[in-house]
Write an enzyme that holds these catalytic residues in place. Structure first.
Site, PDB file in Angstrom:
ATOM      1  N   TYR A   3      -1.653  -1.012  10.287  1.00  0.00           N
ATOM      2  CA  TYR A   3      -1.688  -1.408   8.719  1.00  0.00           C
ATOM      3  C   TYR A   3      -0.543  -0.600   8.023  1.00  0.00           C
ATOM      4  O   TYR A   3       0.240  -1.407   7.299  1.00  0.00           O
ATOM      5  CB  TYR A   3      -3.040  -0.532   8.425  1.00  0.00           C
ATOM      6  CG  TYR A   3      -3.371  -0.937   6.804  1.00  0.00           C
ATOM      7  CD1 TYR A   3      -3.837  -2.250   6.355  1.00  0.00           C
ATOM      8  CD2 TYR A   3      -2.916   0.029   5.983  1.00  0.00           C
ATOM      9  CE1 TYR A   3      -3.871  -2.376   4.999  1.00  0.00           C
ATOM     10  CE2 TYR A   3      -3.082  -0.214   4.740  1.00  0.00           C
ATOM     11  CZ  TYR A   3      -3.382  -1.332   4.036  1.00  0.00           C
ATOM     12  OH  TYR A   3      -3.754  -1.304   2.693  1.00  0.00           O
ATOM     13  N   SER A  54       1.025  -1.246  -0.082  1.00  0.00           N
ATOM     14  CA  SER A  54      -0.099  -0.010   0.090  1.00  0.00           C
ATOM     15  C   SER A  54       0.980   1.032  -0.047  1.00  0.00           C
ATOM     16  O   SER A  54       1.916   1.161   0.519  1.00  0.00           O
ATOM     17  CB  SER A  54      -0.680   0.018   1.087  1.00  0.00           C
ATOM     18  OG  SER A  54      -1.686   1.467   1.398  1.00  0.00           O
TER      19      SER A  54
END
Length: 262
Positions: free
Chosen positions: A156, A143
């Site tokens: 995350y 990401s």
């Protein structure tokens, strides 16, 4: 041993994973479809791949568990005798918001890290001998969070930073037989974001993405799948790449330009 190439795509019931599995099926791969909870959607993903001409294997497994990772690899080898591509797509997060960044307990942090970072490591470790024999490729779905330090939650962001670093390490360690790359999407128009943010939050973040990126659009799951499959099938001299798929978010606002002299 099958003459067709074989791919394992973790977390391939919905979103990017499902889109990637289907595109690989259309490119002539047999595909192992993996899910942890979404069995109905996984069966739909499997059916789409079969309709595209692929032989498929549907296996439930939690990539945070090493035994499940081994079972996925063993399942593919037992059915097809080979593994040519591994797409580490399975991922989770919690959407607490920036104001509540410190409201997570250790168990939640460790669970997110276990799926997002430990899981890919375990999948690579168990698949590596077969990928080496096939001169194969690994793509980690990371990401932009891991590159820019922005995202849904601290664990995350940290987990995706770990995936990026691990991608670079493994690209060196597994060369020249196996190429290892990562894609780093920004916002994706997928159910994962809608479920995490709610429809109102999703619409707000999508609008901000469209207003503040150079290309003025969010990625679709198919956009990300295109990049993943290119790294598997087309990018024969690319390894150790962290490919940002963020519509130019990393460039900053398009309004932040140095004006010319009047």
């Amino acid at each position: 041993m099958t003459e067709r190439k074989v791919a394992i795509v973790t977390g391939s019931a919905t979103g990017v994973g499902a889109a990637t599995a289907l595109l690989l099926a259309r490119r002539g791969y047999d595909v192992l479809i993996n899910y942890s909870k979404s069995e109905a959607e996984a069966r739909q993903s499997e059916a789409a791949c079969r309709e595209a001409g692929a032989d498929t294997l549907l296996l439930r497994g939690d990539v945070a568990l090493d035994a499940d990772c081994k079972a996925l690899a063993q399942g593919a080898v037992a059915r097809w005798g080979r593994i040519d591509a591994l797409v580490n797509n399975a991922g989770i997060s919690t959407f607490g918001g920036a104001a509540n960044w410190d409201a997570l307990d250790a168990q939640t942090f460790q669970r997110i890290f276990g799926v997002n970072a430990v899981g890919p490591f375990q999948m690579v470790r168990t698949c590596a001998p077969h990928l080496k024999a096939a001169q194969g490729a690994i793509v980690n779905v990371s990401s932009v969070a891991g590159s820019l330090g922005i995202g849904s939650s601290v664990p995350y962001i940290a987990s995706k930073g770990a995936v990026n670093s691990m991608t670079l390490y493994l690209a060196r360690a597994l060369a020249p037989e196996i190429r290892v790359n990562a894609v780093c999407p920004g916002m994706i128009t997928s159910r994962w974001f809608v479920d995490g943010l709610g429809q109102e939050g999703f619409d707000k973040v999508k609008a901000l993405t469209e207003q503040n990126t150079a290309l003025g659009r969010a990625s679709t799951p198919e956009d990300v799948a295109d990049a993943i499959v290119w790294l598997i099938d087309g990018a024969r001299t690319v390894t150790g790449e962290l490919l940002l798929l963020d519509a130019g978010l990393h460039l900053g606002s398009t309004r932040m330009q140095v004006p010319g002299k009047a």
